[in-house]
Scaffold this motif. Structure first.
Motif, PDB file in Angstrom:
ATOM      1  N   SER A  56       0.776  -1.240   0.000  1.00 18.16           N
ATOM      2  CA  SER A  56       0.000   0.000   0.000  1.00 18.16           C
ATOM      3  C   SER A  56       0.813   1.299   0.000  1.00 18.16           C
ATOM      4  N   HIS A  57       1.745   1.450  -0.945  1.00 14.00           N
ATOM      5  CA  HIS A  57       2.549   2.674  -0.994  1.00 14.00           C
ATOM      6  C   HIS A  57       1.690   3.918  -1.255  1.00 14.00           C
ATOM      7  N   GLY A  58       0.474   3.691  -1.765  1.00  9.39           N
ATOM      8  CA  GLY A  58      -0.425   4.816  -1.994  1.00  9.39           C
ATOM      9  C   GLY A  58      -0.807   5.543  -0.710  1.00  9.39           C
ATOM     10  N   LEU A  59      -0.613   4.901   0.441  1.00  5.51           N
ATOM     11  CA  LEU A  59      -0.857   5.588   1.719  1.00  5.51           C
ATOM     12  C   LEU A  59       0.112   6.752   1.894  1.00  5.51           C
ATOM     13  N   ALA A  60       1.301   6.629   1.293  1.00  2.57           N
ATOM     14  CA  ALA A  60       2.351   7.634   1.486  1.00  2.57           C
ATOM     15  C   ALA A  60       2.358   8.693   0.397  1.00  2.57           C
ATOM     16  N   HIS A  61       2.116   8.271  -0.848  1.00  2.00           N
ATOM     17  CA  HIS A  61       2.284   9.210  -1.968  1.00  2.00           C
ATOM     18  C   HIS A  61       1.364   8.815  -3.108  1.00  2.00           C
ATOM     19  N   ILE A  62       0.870   9.799  -3.828  1.00  2.00           N
ATOM     20  CA  ILE A  62      -0.094   9.509  -4.901  1.00  2.00           C
ATOM     21  C   ILE A  62       0.500   8.659  -6.027  1.00  2.00           C
ATOM     22  N   THR A  63       1.817   8.679  -6.202  1.00  2.00           N
ATOM     23  CA  THR A  63       2.414   7.844  -7.254  1.00  2.00           C
ATOM     24  C   THR A  63       2.567   6.396  -6.804  1.00  2.00           C
ATOM     25  N   ALA A  64       2.352   6.132  -5.529  1.00  2.00           N
ATOM     26  CA  ALA A  64       2.403   4.778  -4.955  1.00  2.00           C
ATOM     27  C   ALA A  64       3.669   4.021  -5.398  1.00  2.00           C
ATOM     28  N   GLU A  65       3.524   2.737  -5.705  1.00  2.00           N
ATOM     29  CA  GLU A  65       4.708   1.897  -6.003  1.00  2.00           C
ATOM     30  C   GLU A  65       5.434   2.356  -7.265  1.00  2.00           C
ATOM     31  N   ALA A  66       4.754   3.072  -8.152  1.00  2.00           N
ATOM     32  CA  ALA A  66       5.441   3.558  -9.365  1.00  2.00           C
ATOM     33  C   ALA A  66       6.548   4.529  -8.968  1.00  2.00           C
ATOM     34  N   GLY A  67       6.267   5.369  -7.956  1.00  2.00           N
ATOM     35  CA  GLY A  67       7.284   6.308  -7.470  1.00  2.00           C
ATOM     36  C   GLY A  67       8.442   5.572  -6.822  1.00  2.00           C
ATOM     37  N   THR A  68       8.129   4.584  -6.002  1.00  2.00           N
ATOM     38  CA  THR A  68       9.194   3.835  -5.326  1.00  2.00           C
ATOM     39  C   THR A  68      10.056   3.087  -6.343  1.00  2.00           C
ATOM     40  N   ALA A  69       9.392   2.487  -7.346  1.00  2.00           N
ATOM     41  CA  ALA A  69      10.126   1.716  -8.355  1.00  2.00           C
ATOM     42  C   ALA A  69      11.090   2.628  -9.111  1.00  2.00           C
ATOM     43  N   LYS A  70      10.628   3.827  -9.438  1.00  2.00           N
ATOM     44  CA  LYS A  70      11.481   4.769 -10.172  1.00  2.00           C
ATOM     45  C   LYS A  70      12.645   5.231  -9.286  1.00  2.00           C
ATOM     46  N   GLY A  71      12.360   5.498  -8.015  1.00  2.00           N
ATOM     47  CA  GLY A  71      13.407   5.928  -7.086  1.00  2.00           C
ATOM     48  C   GLY A  71      14.431   4.838  -6.843  1.00  2.00           C
ATOM     49  N   ALA A  72      13.960   3.600  -6.706  1.00  2.00           N
ATOM     50  CA  ALA A  72      14.874   2.472  -6.474  1.00  2.00           C
ATOM     51  C   ALA A  72      15.778   2.287  -7.689  1.00  2.00           C
ATOM     52  N   ALA A  73      15.190   2.386  -8.875  1.00  2.00           N
ATOM     53  CA  ALA A  73      15.985   2.233 -10.098  1.00  2.00           C
ATOM     54  C   ALA A  73      17.023   3.353 -10.187  1.00  2.00           C
ATOM     55  N   ALA A  74      16.626   4.576  -9.835  1.00  2.00           N
ATOM     56  CA  ALA A  74      17.560   5.710  -9.882  1.00  2.00           C
ATOM     57  C   ALA A  74      18.706   5.501  -8.895  1.00  2.00           C
ATOM     58  N   ALA A  75      18.420   4.791  -7.807  1.00  2.00           N
ATOM     59  CA  ALA A  75      19.442   4.529  -6.789  1.00  2.00           C
ATOM     60  C   ALA A  75      20.258   3.277  -7.122  1.00  2.00           C
ATOM     61  N   GLY A  76      19.921   2.633  -8.215  1.00  2.00           N
ATOM     62  CA  GLY A  76      20.673   1.441  -8.626  1.00  2.00           C
ATOM     63  C   GLY A  76      20.385   0.220  -7.781  1.00  2.00           C
ATOM     64  N   THR A  77      19.158   0.159  -7.257  1.00  2.00           N
ATOM     65  CA  THR A  77      18.859  -0.993  -6.412  1.00  2.00           C
ATOM     66  C   THR A  77      17.602  -1.735  -6.856  1.00  2.00           C
ATOM     67  N   LEU A  78      17.296  -2.772  -6.112  1.00  2.00           N
ATOM     68  CA  LEU A  78      16.236  -3.716  -6.406  1.00  2.00           C
ATOM     69  C   LEU A  78      15.046  -3.424  -5.507  1.00  2.00           C
ATOM     70  N   MET A  79      13.849  -3.607  -6.062  1.00  2.00           N
ATOM     71  CA  MET A  79      12.643  -3.413  -5.252  1.00  2.00           C
ATOM     72  C   MET A  79      11.792  -4.682  -5.291  1.00  2.00           C
ATOM     73  N   ALA A  80      11.234  -5.024  -4.145  1.00  2.00           N
ATOM     74  CA  ALA A  80      10.261  -6.113  -4.113  1.00  2.00           C
ATOM     75  C   ALA A  80       8.870  -5.492  -4.077  1.00  2.00           C
ATOM     76  N   CYS A  81       7.982  -5.997  -4.921  1.00  2.00           N
ATOM     77  CA  CYS A  81       6.601  -5.508  -4.970  1.00  2.00           C
ATOM     78  C   CYS A  81       5.725  -6.429  -4.135  1.00  2.00           C
ATOM     79  N   SER A  82       4.972  -5.861  -3.216  1.00  2.00           N
ATOM     80  CA  SER A  82       4.108  -6.648  -2.329  1.00  2.00           C
ATOM     81  C   SER A  82       2.860  -7.171  -3.041  1.00  2.00           C
TER      82      SER A  82
END
Ligand code: FNR
Length: 358
Positions: free
Chosen positions: A93-119
């Motif tokens: 539920s990343h949408g609780l934090a930000h309107i872009t939800a997991e799309a924002g986290t995925a983009k940020g993780a990629a920019a940081a050169g890391t891996l993200m797990a999707c719940s």
């Protein structure tokens, strides 16, 4: 969003001193019910606190005459290259934090050169999360009581390009998260992957869709269905680690769900050495729960972890600055880890693994 819930909307880099004060910064942006759900732990929150204080039981000895400089934090986990040994664990539920939800986290993780797990309980669908960035991703499965639908999710995850499945095994009952009860918290938004009505439901209604028992056959089922590596997440016992590996697990994730499940369970840092010993190098060990500083990352890797997951601070970064906020969070902890490695005389992640803590 229902009930007038307002998540963060800004997209900007953050000025951070550390990943401790970011919690109070995020509390200004995330509505009370959502903040309680994200920040809270189970019961007395003893385990939540112990996840932090346990790091105080070991120290890092400075190594100052090594002639080493400019540490290299690159590493890999199950074939995925990482800019540093810190990844985004599955969080619902990343949408609780930000309107872009997991799309924002995925983009940020990629920019940081890391891996993200999707719940499993992401706000967006797993296909939307996969499409949101080119960065590497794993899919986390909460095994559902509906086996057919679990199978369908696994096949969809494989088709969408997820490289591994994280099976979370520590949620066969829901922890008593009292903040949620006090705030009468109900999810203000739907779950992309689940056809249960998230909106208006509470955590107990959500978790009633999950399997109420776990055994090695479920690990074998996922391997058979997907052919992907399976990471078994939520292990604190060496016995469970051995059972998971015998069933074919490709990695063990030492986690107590960030102190949200069994209050009174040990801090993950306390049990890490024993679990790592039982694993005995047969598969990688991923570690999470309580990581906030470069020192914590260093101590965990020196105690048997290969990679660590950084949970709540990533969500706070998302709330405060969208994908750029997530990137800022990784910059902050990577800066700290680099400093710690330099002062401890570790040139590489491999060097950290061979460091003796005091
Ligand atoms: C989680 N966690 C989690 N784990 C999982 O396997 N599936 C999930 O959907 C979730 N959801 C979730 C929501 C929120 C708000 C939190 C804080 C945590 C647990 C997560 O993967 C990880 O184990 C912890 O977050 C690590 O602890 P720290 O870093 O938050 O202390």
């Amino acid at each position: 969003y229902t009930g007038g819930y307002k998540a963060g909307t800004e997209v900007k880099s953050l000025q951070l001193n550390d990943l401790i004060e970011i919690e109070q910064m995020a509390a200004q942006v995330i509505p009370k019910g959502g903040f309680g759900y994200i920040s809270g732990g189970a019961g007395d929150e003893w385990t939540l606190r112990a996840n932090r204080t346990s790091f105080d039981t070991r120290q890092i000895i400075p190594r100052v005459l090594t002639g080493k400089s400019m540490p290299d934090m690159h590493t890999t986990i199950l074939g995925v290259p990482l800019a540093s040994p810190i990844m985004v664990p599955p969080i619902g539920s990343h949408g609780l934090a930000h309107i872009t939800a997991e799309a924002g986290t995925a983009k940020g993780a990629a920019a940081a050169g890391t891996l993200m797990a999707c719940s499993t309980v992401s706000t967006l669908t797993l296909e939307q999360v996969a499409a949101a960035s080119t960065g590497p991703k794993w899919f986390q499965l909460y095994m559902l009581q509906d086996v057919g639908y679990s199978r369908e999710l696994l096949h969809r995850a494989k088709a969408a390009g997820y490289k591994a499945i994280v099976l979370t095994v520590d949620t066969t009952a829901t922890g008593n998260r009292e903040a949620d009860a006090r705030n009468n918290f109900k999810f203000p938004l739907q779950f992309g992957n689940l056809d249960i009505r998230g909106s208006g439901g509470d955590i107990h209604q959500l978790n009633s869709a999950f399997a109420m028992k776990m055994d090695p056959k479920i690990i074998e089922f996922i391997i058979k269905e997907t052919g992907l590596p399976v990471i078994v997440k939520g292990i604190e016992s060496p016995i469970d680690a051995k059972i998971a590996i015998a069933a074919g697990a490709s990695a063990i994730q030492v986690s107590n769900h960030g102190g949200r499940q069994l209050d009174g369970s040990p801090a993950t840092f306390t049990v890490l050495p024993a679990v790592a010993k039982a694993v005995n190098g047969r598969v990688p060990v991923i570690f999470d729960s309580g990581i906030r500083r470069g020192q914590d990352v260093f101590k965990a890797i020196a105690s048997g972890a290969d990679v660590v997951g950084l949970g709540r601070p990533v969500i706070y970064g998302l709330a405060l600055g969208g994908w750029m906020g997530v990137q800022s969070v990784f910059e902050q902890i990577n800066r700290e880890l680099s400093m710690v490695m330099q002062l401890a005389g570790a040139q590489t992640v491999e060097d950290i693994k061979h460091t003796q803590l005091a």
